[in-house]
Structure formats: C-alpha cells, structure tokens
Scaffold this motif. Structure first.
Motif, short mmCIF file in Angstrom:
data_model
loop_
_atom_site.label_atom_id
_atom_site.label_comp_id
_atom_site.label_asym_id
_atom_site.label_seq_id
_atom_site.Cartn_x
_atom_site.Cartn_y
_atom_site.Cartn_z
N SER A 95 -0.32 -7.44 -6.99
CA SER A 95 0.99 -7.17 -6.43
C SER A 95 1.07 -5.83 -5.71
O SER A 95 1.78 -5.70 -4.72
N ALA A 96 0.34 -4.82 -6.18
CA ALA A 96 0.37 -3.52 -5.52
C ALA A 96 -0.20 -3.60 -4.11
O ALA A 96 0.36 -3.02 -3.17
N ARG A 97 -1.30 -4.30 -3.93
CA ARG A 97 -1.90 -4.45 -2.59
C ARG A 97 -1.01 -5.29 -1.69
O ARG A 97 -0.89 -5.02 -0.49
N LEU A 98 -0.40 -6.32 -2.24
CA LEU A 98 0.51 -7.15 -1.44
C LEU A 98 1.72 -6.33 -0.99
O LEU A 98 2.15 -6.44 0.16
N GLU A 99 2.24 -5.52 -1.87
CA GLU A 99 3.38 -4.66 -1.53
C GLU A 99 2.99 -3.65 -0.45
O GLU A 99 3.73 -3.44 0.51
N GLU A 100 1.83 -3.04 -0.61
CA GLU A 100 1.35 -2.10 0.40
C GLU A 100 1.19 -2.79 1.75
O GLU A 100 1.60 -2.27 2.78
N SER A 101 0.61 -3.98 1.74
CA SER A 101 0.38 -4.73 2.98
C SER A 101 1.69 -5.08 3.67
O SER A 101 1.77 -5.06 4.90
N SER A 102 2.71 -5.38 2.90
CA SER A 102 3.99 -5.77 3.49
C SER A 102 4.64 -4.63 4.27
O SER A 102 5.51 -4.88 5.10
N ARG A 103 4.21 -3.40 4.04
CA ARG A 103 4.78 -2.25 4.74
C ARG A 103 4.09 -1.92 6.06
O ARG A 103 4.61 -1.12 6.84
#
Length: 166
Positions: A95-103
C-alpha cells in the motif's frame, strides 16, 4: 471532433507505447490526435486539448516533461488537460508504494495553470537492455521488478473515458 495533443516523456519507450495507445483510442472515438515526444517540443497552443504523460524514476517524473509544461504553461490555459504517469510502483503490491505512485501525476499537475480533467497512473515495464548501466544498478538496488506490467485494458478504459470528456 477535438484536436488533441498526446505529449510524453520516456526513457525506455514504455510511456511512448501507452501514449500511442491512448492516441489510438481517441482517434477511434473521432478525435484528431497527434502523439509527440516532449523532446520534439510540440506547441500545445495548436491543440484544443492535451494529454501529458511521463515515466518515473527515483521518485520523480522525468524532467523533460516538467520542463515542457513549464515552458508551455500559457498554451495550456483554458484547455482540458489530462495527466498520466507510468511507473513500476503500481506492481509492488504494498500500500505504501501504491500510495506513493498515485502522487506522481501531481508532480506534473502542479505546473498546470488549472486543474487537470483527469489524472491516472499506469503500471509500466522494465527491460534492463534499454537502460544505462547506472540505471540498471539502481534498479537492482531497489529490486525493481523486471517484465512488462502494462495493463492495456486500464489504458483503453482511461482513453475511452477521456474521449467523452474532451
């Protein structure tokens, strides 16, 4: 019919292939589309709508994409603009990488004179044969996945959604 520019910044060709696919979807929907690298410095003032896409490396979109937007900011005023980023963080699974990617699209959107009509992130691909030695080393250090993770159905769906909004 809308005259649309799909501009992109790429290193290994993945973002270009996604830009071309988006351009094809928009063309099928009846729009006149030009797919052009930001390296070729297309003038957005000549178009009614613009999509801008960039690959991501080391947590940032490619500098040429941001530079192109900065130079052509005035030509984007009062136009619908869509923003997309392409990165391997979308395949990391945590989830941390997905959240970072969404930005990542926000790094480009913050340069725009107004809010984008849409933003998204697509999973990319990584082929070490297309990269410089130092990029291959960095990819090993952060354990970048190798392979083609492009989700063409997601690309098509975003293109179809934009076709009705431009």
């Amino acid at each position: 019919m809308t005259n649309v520019l799909v501009a992109f910044a790429t290193k290994g060709g993945t973002t270009q292939s996604i830009a071309e696919r988006l351009g094809a979807r928009l063309t099928e929907a009846g729009h006149a589309v030009a797919v052009v690298s930001v390296q070729d410095d297309p003038d957005p003032a000549a178009y009614e709508a613009v999509l801008i896409g960039s690959g991501v490396q080391a947590g940032s979109v490619y500098a040429p994409a941001g530079h192109w937007l900065t130079v052509h900011r005035r030509g984007l005023d009062h136009k619908p603009v869509g923003v997309f980023a392409v990165c391997l963080g979308m395949v990391a699974g945590d989830s941390a990488r997905l959240e970072e990617s969404s930005r990542y699209p926000g790094q480009l959107a913050e340069v725009l004179p107004g809010e984008p009509v849409a933003t998204t992130v697509f999973a990319g691909s990584y082929d070490p044969r297309t990269r410089a030695w130092w990029e291959r080393l960095a990819a090993r250090l952060i354990r970048s996945p190798r392979g083609d993770f492009r989700d063409w159905a997601a690309v098509d769906a975003w293109g179809d959604d934009l076709a009705g909004r431009l």
